[in-house]
Each structure stands twice: as C-alpha cells, then as structure tokens.
Design an enzyme around this catalytic site. Sequence first.
Site, PDB file in Angstrom:
ATOM      1  N   ASP A   1      69.139  55.716  37.145  1.00  0.00           N
ATOM      2  CA  ASP A   1      69.998  54.638  37.642  1.00  0.00           C
ATOM      3  C   ASP A   1      69.602  53.329  36.958  1.00  0.00           C
ATOM      4  OD1 ASP A   1      72.081  53.652  39.154  1.00  0.00           O
ATOM      5  OD2 ASP A   1      70.867  53.282  40.939  1.00  0.00           O
ATOM      6  N   GLU A   2      70.525  52.367  36.903  1.00  0.00           N
ATOM      7  CA  GLU A   2      70.266  51.047  36.303  1.00  0.00           C
ATOM      8  C   GLU A   2      69.689  51.190  34.898  1.00  0.00           C
ATOM      9  OE1 GLU A   2      71.301  48.395  37.786  1.00  0.00           O
ATOM     10  OE2 GLU A   2      70.946  48.491  39.941  1.00  0.00           O
TER      11      GLU A   2
ATOM     12  N   CYS B   1      87.606  43.124  43.670  1.00  0.00           N
ATOM     13  CA  CYS B   1      87.432  41.700  43.390  1.00  0.00           C
ATOM     14  C   CYS B   1      87.278  40.938  44.714  1.00  0.00           C
ATOM     15  CB  CYS B   1      88.633  41.153  42.611  1.00  0.00           C
ATOM     16  SG  CYS B   1      88.542  39.359  42.360  1.00  0.00           S
TER      17      CYS B   1
END
Length: 202
Positions: A99-100, A156
């Site tokens: 991850d990341e 958003c």
Amino acid sequence: LKSPYHGGHLEVIVGPMFSGKSEELIRRVTRAVIARQRVLVFKPALDDRYHESAVASHAGRTVHATPVRGAADIRAQLSGEGTLLHAQGEVLPDVVGIDEVQFLDDAIIPLALELADAGVRVILAGLDQDFRAEPFGFMPELLARAESVEKLTAICTVCGAPATRSQRLIGGQPARFDDPVVLVGAQESYEARCRVHHVLRS
Ligand code: ADP
C-alpha cells in the site's frame, strides 16, 4: 498439456486520496487469504496512520502489513521468511501486496517485475498524481508495466462529482505549485477534488 504460465503478474490500483485504494487492496488480499494462499503485505514505515503494522482504510478496515523503508527492506523480508528470491526450491508467497507504494523508492519496479516473473501475484496500491495533479514519481512506469490497472475515483468534497485529484490545503488555503512537499509546523490537510475544483494557488 499443462500451460507453462505460472500466473505471476502485476496489478496496480491507483487514484487520489480517499478513492478506496486501501479498501480495494484489503479486499483483494482478504480473498487471497480465504483461498488459503500465502500473502505478504507491506507498507511504507512513514505511513503510521491508525496502525503501525496494518494497512487501514479511511473507513476502518485493516489487514496485517509489515512496515518497510524501501524495496531493499522488502527483499530482506522475503529472504527472512525463508522465501529467497530466485533460490531454487524455495517457496515464494503467492501474493505480495504493497500500500502507499508511491512513498517507497523506484527499486520497487525491478523487484515487482522479478516477483511477477517468478510467479507471484503482485498487487500495488498508490497515488497516481501528487497534490499538483502531476504524475507521482515512478508511478507512471508501474502503470505502464502492469498487466492490470484499476483507476479509482473519490467524491469531490465541493460538488460531489467523481474526484481524480488530491487537493492540498495549508492553513485552510489551497497549496501553491512550488510549496515544499514537507512543511514543518504547518497545518495541512488533503481533500478529494474533481478537475474543476482542484486549485493551485499562484
Ligand atoms: P485511499 O486508500 O484511496 O486513500 P481508503 O480506502 O483509505 O482510500 O478510504 C476510502 C473511504 O474513505 C471511502 O470508502 C469512504 O468511506 C471514505 N471517504 C472519506 N472521504 C471521502 C471522499 N471525499 N470520497 C470518497 N470516499 C471518502
């Protein structure tokens, strides 16, 4: 005739912050565990949100993960598990998840390819764009080399449209293009934004 293809391949999961990359990685890893496959998950040591040795999604689901400082650490861990790369007769894990991944170093690229060549299913999750909406470091090369790419969207925070970008806010104001990536002592936060509502202060 038995196919010579061993099934090793590279899957990449990208998108902005809050798009569910960690959730998707956790989902794929959990299914592999249910299938009784050997799974190892890694994450950058610097990302210690919520849990030191787990991948955690913003919604709170977790899976065990070993914190690492870079690709060399992962290589060492794989050897430490008795699963030496390229050593004949040694057993590699079925699945390696990270991850990341954008926060690791670009030596992750040859490592991921080596693992996939050796028959491992490699699942990498990370940001495809930085807060400026520029391609993030070595991520474009991973996308190009992957067998499968899933590009997720968030929502958003301004208008509710699908969000593809990570808005960086410093003291509540949109960050500037040339603001340093690490700001000591600054109050900063991130929000998911669409193309229209992603702002860079000039
Ligand atoms: P990522 O790893 O991409 O940052 P996570 O898997 O950690 O994403 O978190 C995704 C979860 O974050 C969503 O399922 C949702 O519950 C929550 N979330 C919070 N803010 C937003 C947002 N603006 N858009 C989408 N999901 C959001």
